[in-house]
Write an enzyme that holds these catalytic residues in place. Structure first.
Site, PDB file in Angstrom:
ATOM      1  N   TYR A 133       0.306  -1.551  -0.011  1.00 54.53           N
ATOM      2  CA  TYR A 133      -0.110   0.094  -0.255  1.00 54.53           C
ATOM      3  C   TYR A 133       1.004   1.346   0.434  1.00 54.53           C
ATOM      4  O   TYR A 133       1.738   1.431   0.427  1.00 54.53           O
ATOM      5  CB  TYR A 133      -0.463   0.171   1.248  1.00 54.53           C
ATOM      6  CG  TYR A 133      -0.414  -0.075   2.917  1.00 54.53           C
ATOM      7  CD1 TYR A 133       0.559   0.718   3.400  1.00 54.53           C
ATOM      8  CD2 TYR A 133      -0.249  -0.937   2.934  1.00 54.53           C
ATOM      9  CE1 TYR A 133       0.726   0.903   4.502  1.00 54.53           C
ATOM     10  CE2 TYR A 133       0.170  -0.573   4.315  1.00 54.53           C
ATOM     11  CZ  TYR A 133       0.856  -0.267   4.979  1.00 54.53           C
ATOM     12  OH  TYR A 133       1.534  -0.527   6.702  1.00 54.53           O
ATOM     13  N   ARG A 164       4.116   0.177   0.857  1.00 50.88           N
ATOM     14  CA  ARG A 164       5.072  -0.270   1.619  1.00 50.88           C
ATOM     15  C   ARG A 164       5.088  -2.274   1.037  1.00 50.88           C
ATOM     16  O   ARG A 164       3.721  -1.970   0.178  1.00 50.88           O
ATOM     17  CB  ARG A 164       4.063  -0.709   2.982  1.00 50.88           C
ATOM     18  CG  ARG A 164       4.408   0.210   3.826  1.00 50.88           C
ATOM     19  CD  ARG A 164       5.447   0.977   4.645  1.00 50.88           C
ATOM     20  NE  ARG A 164       6.751  -0.434   4.936  1.00 50.88           N
ATOM     21  CZ  ARG A 164       6.786  -0.855   5.743  1.00 50.88           C
ATOM     22  NH1 ARG A 164       6.052  -0.415   6.414  1.00 50.88           N
ATOM     23  NH2 ARG A 164       7.429  -1.473   6.009  1.00 50.88           N
ATOM     24  N   HIS A 214       3.569  -6.308   3.917  1.00 48.59           N
ATOM     25  CA  HIS A 214       4.350  -7.683   5.851  1.00 48.59           C
ATOM     26  C   HIS A 214       3.828  -7.864   7.137  1.00 48.59           C
ATOM     27  O   HIS A 214       2.218  -7.384   5.930  1.00 48.59           O
ATOM     28  CB  HIS A 214       5.379  -6.016   5.899  1.00 48.59           C
ATOM     29  CG  HIS A 214       4.330  -5.008   5.916  1.00 48.59           C
ATOM     30  ND1 HIS A 214       3.931  -3.577   5.246  1.00 48.59           N
ATOM     31  CD2 HIS A 214       3.995  -4.457   7.053  1.00 48.59           C
ATOM     32  CE1 HIS A 214       3.441  -3.379   6.025  1.00 48.59           C
ATOM     33  NE2 HIS A 214       3.057  -2.621   7.386  1.00 48.59           N
TER      34      HIS A 214
END
Lengths: 240, 211
Positions: A149, A159, A162
């Site tokens: 995102y 990002r 994760h």
């Protein structure tokens, strides 16, 4: 009679990200400028830690495919098993320790009142899990692979996919929060948060590895993520 | 006599998994109801002591402030303290009258105070044998904090004990030592309240420890 003196292997502050890492802009105003004060001989206040083996963990707490709807419906996304071992720096398993995790849904949206990203919430996905390691230090979650995102750091920062992972270990000295990234993700080297870590070998410790042997044919893939916490050193002193 | 250093011990041990920030959505994982998620069967939260707990009931409150002087509204704090007798109660059970471990968070709106309902801890012996003044260990996690920060809260009505505490004495600067002292306020009802604001950076920066 023996007196036990416990210490933990010193935390290598150059291995972990520094507090001030200007590439990650939020760290600039949230990083202490003064030096940390070293405790030369940590006391019982630092050596001990909570034992959560009595915490009532719900039936679905480690199963994010089922826990938000209590088994009524499944979330969208790549089904995965995330598993691994919590060991200390000497390779010793850390049993009965609390492992907690949280993540975005397959579209990269968190179920959090402050997240208003374009991607929709998944009515069947919460994004939180917790479990205790077994006697050999193993833990296991079932979930979906979170989506990447965008976030406001650089004009176009993303990002990598994760999962946030929190582990207690045997002491408040071993307390650790990290993030597991997915092997091969091209966003990893582009991420300002990953890049707060200076040593490429330290980045490797945060990568979950595809593990075909533990995947389930026609069901889900598996990613292995071992967590290494500070090692405990023990010295015994003879009392007269 | 000094022995030659023939072997590097660092080769023999594994490296710790590297730390990453807990991020702005830490609440999902560690404080689900703050995020807006349903609570599970049992949650670890800020009521460390119930009415049956031995000792003086206290409330500890504070804010977290960044280097610009602004409130940090997305901080999560973990507390670890001894009971009124100075003994740690590590076995966490919500049915216990007192647990040594608790969690709290600053709030998204309003004064953004974190709070802990607990009892005043007793003095704990240091490795040196000297008593440490009553204290609560606090760990701070937040977006922009890459490795959690560790501090200790002491009490301003324990002047004598504070003056002789071997850990407080480790802090060279008396001015900085003062950043670890919570101040007593008139509380609600029968609970005494202490205020402890945590300053991450700059003027009055809180002392953070490495241990």
């Amino acid at each position: 009679m023996h007196d036990e003196k416990t210490r933990f292997v010193e935390r290598d502050r150059n291995w972990h990200p520094p507090a001030y890492a200007p590439g990650y802009k939020t760290s600039v105003a949230r990083s202490p400028q003064q030096s940390l004060v070293s405790m030369q001989s940590p006391s019982v206040s630092e050596i001990g830690g909570p034992d959560f083996s009595g915490l009532r963990i719900g039936r679905y707490d480690n199963d994010l495919l089922l826990n938000f709807t209590q088994g009524q419906a499944l979330p969208v996304g790549e089904r995965i098993i995330m598993f691994g071992r919590v060991i200390d720096q000497f390779g010793k398993p850390v049993p009965n320790t609390l492992v907690e995790m949280w993540q975005a849904n397959a579209g990269g949206r968190y179920r959090h009142r402050n997240d208003n990203y374009l991607a929709p919430l998944d009515p069947n996905f919460g994004g939180v899990g917790r479990t205790l390691t077994d006697e050999q230090g193993w833990y296991r979650f079932r979930t979906i692979k979170p989506g990447p995102y965008p976030w406001p750091n650089d004009p176009n920062s993303w990002r990598p996919a994760h999962i946030h992972v929190s582990v207690m270990g045997p002491s408040i000295s071993t307390r650790l929060i990290t993030q597991m990234y997915f092997e091969g993700d091209p966003l990893i080297p582009r991420c300002p948060i990953v890049n707060t870590v200076n040593d490429p070998d330290a980045v490797e410790t945060m990568i979950g590895r595809l593990d075909m042997a533990h995947s389930k044919p026609m069901d889900c893939l598996a990613y292995r993520f071992d967590l290494v916490v500070r090692g405990r050193l023990q010295t015994y002193f003879e009392n007269q | 006599m000094q022995q030659p250093n023939t072997q590097s011990t660092s080769e023999l041990i594994l490296r710790e998994t590297a730390s990453q920030t807990a991020g702005p959505y830490v609440h999902i994982g560690l404080a689900p109801s703050v995020a807006g998620l349903p609570a599970r069967d049992e949650e670890i939260w800020n009521r460390m002591a119930g009415p049956e707990a031995e000792g003086e009931p206290i409330e500890v409150v504070g804010t977290v402030i960044d280097g610009n002087g602004d409130l940090v509204r997305d901080a999560l704090i973990e507390a670890w303290q001894a009971d009124a007798k100075g003994v740690y109660q590590p076995f966490f059970d919500l049915r216990n009258a007192f647990n040594s471990f608790g969690r709290t968070a600053t709030t998204f709106e309003g004064s953004s105070e974190w709070s802990l309902q607990t009892i005043k801890p007793g003095p704990v012996a240091h490795a040196s044998g000297q008593p440490m003044a009553p204290h609560i260990n606090l760990s701070i996690f937040a977006r922009g904090v890459n490795v959690h920060l560790q501090t200790r809260l002491y009490f301003d009505d324990e002047r004598d004990a504070n003056a002789h505490c071997p850990v407080l004495s480790r802090i060279e600067s008396p001015t900085r030592r003062q950043t670890l002292i919570a101040s007593r306020e008139a509380g609600d009802g029968d609970r005494v309240r202490y205020r402890f604001d945590i300053r991450l950076q700059g003027d009055g920066e809180t002392v953070f420890f490495d241990f």
